[in-house]
Design an enzyme around this catalytic site. Sequence first.
Site, PDB file in Angstrom:
ATOM      1  N   SER A 121       0.823  -1.210   0.000  1.00 10.76           N
ATOM      2  CA  SER A 121       0.000   0.000   0.000  1.00 10.76           C
ATOM      3  C   SER A 121       0.856   1.258   0.000  1.00 10.76           C
ATOM      4  CB  SER A 121      -0.857   0.050   1.260  1.00 10.76           C
ATOM      5  OG  SER A 121      -1.561  -1.133   1.427  1.00 10.76           O
ATOM      6  N   HIS A 142      -2.336  -3.156  -6.623  1.00  8.45           N
ATOM      7  CA  HIS A 142      -2.861  -2.788  -5.307  1.00  8.45           C
ATOM      8  C   HIS A 142      -4.375  -2.927  -5.281  1.00  8.45           C
ATOM      9  CE1 HIS A 142      -3.778   0.299  -2.023  1.00  8.45           C
ATOM     10  NE2 HIS A 142      -3.298  -0.775  -1.440  1.00  8.45           N
ATOM     11  N   GLU A 154      -5.128  -0.316  -8.248  1.00 12.62           N
ATOM     12  CA  GLU A 154      -4.091   0.617  -8.677  1.00 12.62           C
ATOM     13  C   GLU A 154      -2.937  -0.215  -9.241  1.00 12.62           C
ATOM     14  OE1 GLU A 154      -4.618   4.436  -5.672  1.00 12.62           O
ATOM     15  OE2 GLU A 154      -3.655   2.649  -4.887  1.00 12.62           O
ATOM     16  N   ASN A 192      -4.553   5.728  -0.978  1.00 12.58           N
ATOM     17  CA  ASN A 192      -4.040   5.760   0.393  1.00 12.58           C
ATOM     18  C   ASN A 192      -3.382   7.093   0.726  1.00 12.58           C
ATOM     19  OD1 ASN A 192      -5.038   3.295   0.958  1.00 12.58           O
ATOM     20  ND2 ASN A 192      -3.111   2.193   0.751  1.00 12.58           N
TER      21      ASN A 192
HETATM   22  N1  LIG Z   1      -5.416  -4.347   5.029  1.00 13.04           N
HETATM   23  C1  LIG Z   1      -5.738  -3.596   4.012  1.00 13.04           C
HETATM   24  O1  LIG Z   1      -6.796  -2.944   4.038  1.00 13.04           O
HETATM   25  C2  LIG Z   1      -4.847  -3.508   2.806  1.00 13.04           C
HETATM   26  C3  LIG Z   1      -5.380  -2.988   1.611  1.00 13.04           C
HETATM   27  C4  LIG Z   1      -4.591  -3.005   0.459  1.00 13.04           C
HETATM   28  C5  LIG Z   1      -3.297  -3.474   0.530  1.00 13.04           C
HETATM   29  N2  LIG Z   1      -2.788  -3.957   1.708  1.00 13.04           N
HETATM   30  C6  LIG Z   1      -1.416  -4.480   1.702  1.00 13.04           C
HETATM   31  O2  LIG Z   1      -1.499  -5.888   1.606  1.00 13.04           O
HETATM   32  C7  LIG Z   1      -0.388  -6.467   2.269  1.00 13.04           C
HETATM   33  C8  LIG Z   1      -0.879  -7.467   3.302  1.00 13.04           C
HETATM   34  O3  LIG Z   1      -1.628  -6.782   4.297  1.00 13.04           O
HETATM   35  P1  LIG Z   1      -2.742  -7.504   5.179  1.00 13.04           P
HETATM   36  O4  LIG Z   1      -3.544  -6.428   5.806  1.00 13.04           O
HETATM   37  O5  LIG Z   1      -3.424  -8.518   4.356  1.00 13.04           O
HETATM   38  O6  LIG Z   1      -1.828  -8.212   6.296  1.00 13.04           O
HETATM   39  P2  LIG Z   1      -2.209  -9.398   7.286  1.00 13.04           P
HETATM   40  O7  LIG Z   1      -1.384  -9.196   8.469  1.00 13.04           O
HETATM   41  O8  LIG Z   1      -3.678  -9.500   7.450  1.00 13.04           O
HETATM   42  O9  LIG Z   1      -1.722 -10.717   6.492  1.00 13.04           O
HETATM   43  C9  LIG Z   1      -0.405 -10.989   6.167  1.00 13.04           C
HETATM   44  C10 LIG Z   1      -0.245 -12.488   5.964  1.00 13.04           C
HETATM   45  O10 LIG Z   1       1.052 -12.764   5.445  1.00 13.04           O
HETATM   46  C11 LIG Z   1       1.526 -13.967   6.023  1.00 13.04           C
HETATM   47  N3  LIG Z   1       2.984 -14.004   5.902  1.00 13.04           N
HETATM   48  C12 LIG Z   1       3.899 -13.323   6.613  1.00 13.04           C
HETATM   49  N4  LIG Z   1       5.130 -13.605   6.165  1.00 13.04           N
HETATM   50  C13 LIG Z   1       5.000 -14.465   5.133  1.00 13.04           C
HETATM   51  C14 LIG Z   1       5.912 -15.133   4.275  1.00 13.04           C
HETATM   52  N5  LIG Z   1       7.218 -14.932   4.374  1.00 13.04           N
HETATM   53  N6  LIG Z   1       5.431 -15.992   3.354  1.00 13.04           N
HETATM   54  C15 LIG Z   1       4.102 -16.195   3.251  1.00 13.04           C
HETATM   55  N7  LIG Z   1       3.195 -15.579   4.029  1.00 13.04           N
HETATM   56  C16 LIG Z   1       3.631 -14.729   4.972  1.00 13.04           C
HETATM   57  C17 LIG Z   1       1.002 -13.899   7.450  1.00 13.04           C
HETATM   58  O11 LIG Z   1       0.949 -15.191   8.016  1.00 13.04           O
HETATM   59  C18 LIG Z   1      -0.384 -13.279   7.255  1.00 13.04           C
HETATM   60  O12 LIG Z   1      -1.375 -14.265   7.069  1.00 13.04           O
HETATM   61  C19 LIG Z   1       0.416  -5.331   2.858  1.00 13.04           C
HETATM   62  O13 LIG Z   1       1.442  -4.992   1.958  1.00 13.04           O
HETATM   63  C20 LIG Z   1      -0.612  -4.213   2.938  1.00 13.04           C
HETATM   64  O14 LIG Z   1      -0.046  -2.945   2.914  1.00 13.04           O
HETATM   65  C21 LIG Z   1      -3.554  -3.997   2.839  1.00 13.04           C
END
Ligand SMILES: NC(=O)c1ccc[n+]([C@@H]2O[C@H](COP(=O)([O-])OP(=O)(O)OC[C@H]3O[C@@H](n4cnc5c(N)ncnc54)[C@H](O)[C@@H]3O)[C@@H](O)[C@H]2O)c1
Length: 596
Positions: A121, A142, A154, A192
């Site tokens: 993000s 994204h 995005e 964002n």
């Molecule tokens: N939460 C949101 O609203 C949102 C929206 C758009 C983008 N994002 C982006 O998406 C990405 C993930 O965010 P999230 O909110 O889903 O996080 P989250 O914490 O909910 O999930 C992350 C997952 O990654 C796994 N993980 C960690 N290390 C790993 C590895 N080495 N190999 C495989 N899996 C691994 C964890 O076990 C976990 O299940 C981030 O870059 C975030 O910025 C988040």
Amino acid sequence: MAREFTSVGVVGLGTMGAGIVEVFARNGVDVVAVEISEAALERGRANLTGSTDRAVAKGKLAEADRDALLGRVNFQVGLAALHAVDLVIEAVPERLDLKQRLFAELDRVCKPEAILATNTSSLSVTEISVATTRPNQVIGIHFFNPAPVMKLVEVVRTVVTSADVVADVEALCARLGKVDVTINDRAGFIANALLFGYLNNAVGMLEARYASREDIDAAMKLGCGLPMGPLALMDLIGLDTAYEILDTMYRRGGRDRRHAPVPLIKQMVTAGLLGRKSGRGFYTYERPGSPKVVPDEQTPVATEAALVDGARAIAKIGIVGSGTMATGIIEVFARAGYEVVSVTRGAEKSAKVREAVKTSLNKGVVRGKLSEADRDAVLGRITWSASLEHLADVDLVVEAVVEELSVKKALFASLDEICKPGVVLATTTSSLPVIDLAMATQRPADVIGLHFFNPAPVMPLVEIVRTIRTSAETTATARAVCAELGKTGVVCGDRSGFIVNALLFPYLNDAVKMLEASYSTADDIDHAMKLGCGYPMGPFELLDVVGLDAALAIQRELYLELREPGFAPAPLLEHLVTAGYLGYKSGRGFRDHTHR
Ligand SMILES: NC(=O)c1ccc[n+]([C@@H]2O[C@H](COP(=O)([O-])OP(=O)(O)OC[C@H]3O[C@@H](n4cnc5c(N)ncnc54)[C@H](O)[C@@H]3O)[C@@H](O)[C@H]2O)c1
């Protein structure tokens, strides 16, 4: 010919990853879904089945389609399973070191022609790409939360991403039924960059106890038509993820203090209050992962008895003023059954207001929302006067005269002389300090702000602004009156912009700055906020409706009172106002409205 993606990999099955898996599998693409451990894999699988089961329960997905969808997903621990996929999207936690290590590993495991994408993000896609030997095949894709619902993607190209890769990914987004905006690699991209300053600002309000969590969220939902309030959205995003995004944006985005995470966020993350995914964040949820909010110790008691507790009895209302707001407010009170005394500065103005109220009520009759008898009863409850003396026996005065401090102060001084003791004196000001008006009287404890939104008969929100001198009884009375009117009253302190404008206008101003910096177009920015965040209008659409001059005036007030450098009005906004481009009312603002 765009490249065919028959099989894709998703790494990390948390909030975003599980949703991204669902998007692909729903659209007939085979997915290798990878997690770091068996336990995490099970959680990821539960995230996906939970979401698809909810879709089945809501009748949005047939059971057979759900089974086919799940049949396309191959759950695996470890990256080795990704050797044959055409594209990998990574959705692991928002940390650069983690993502760089992951990409180096993906580069070794995946076939040479595979595209490697990040769902980051806020981190630099460029910095992630240089951890591989194929930076030209690295791109940002994204998605927005929840990925199966939000239409926007995005697509982030770096200076080295090849044009073919960009085109292939754009075609893929279309196949997934998404709308893409393609942009360069900048912290926070479009959505964002505009969203997170606002979210952080909202958490700051809560931390400062400026308003309650329910009131902050209700204000933005009801005042701006947003699908959810900022604190509920933080819970959906995940506070740990939100913290990392803010922190990165602060460091990458020019150290704008507005992105420095409010300390409360870090404290909550440390305490394990991560939002929906952990079952508790700003709100408490039925269980981890559940969208259902359950009451907790902060939930206000919403019984009728609690609402009127300590409130004074109000039967007769005086409304001073003859403009749009006064007219709407007269209608609101009279329709709710109150006896209303309208006071204007002369018979001519009274006649004008009376006509306006009548016209509005007649519209209700034409639309079948009001009977003729009811209309006549409403009008029968209103007395039209040109003298403040007629306010001697009212229980509540609502002042809605011109937005000028000297005029309002003089009026409050007169009300103080005329009105009986115990009257609540309210102002509808949207920008002046209520305390200045309170101190123009000998009874500051009885003075409060009642900030209605335009058009008052339609908008369900009222900001109840209490000053440091307002009594609890006056606040309780204001709450009870709002409830009686069928409006949601949110209580906040006496600060520039109250809740809604203080959160809304800096965001609009940021959108103008983004346009001014030529990062994106007005159309794409509007799209991003509507399709990525579910806003009813994009910032430029809204600015043209609100009026650029009004927006500039509010933004200036916020800047002057709060001295926040990031609140300085965008020069482009100033120039457009100077040029007379004020929005719909002048035929042209950010867009030309003369031919529509
Ligand atoms: N939460 C949101 O609203 C949102 C929206 C758009 C983008 N994002 C982006 O998406 C990405 C993930 O965010 P999230 O909110 O889903 O996080 P989250 O914490 O909910 O999930 C992350 C997952 O990654 C796994 N993980 C960690 N290390 C790993 C590895 N080495 N190999 C495989 N899996 C691994 C964890 O076990 C976990 O299940 C981030 O870059 C975030 O910025 C988040």
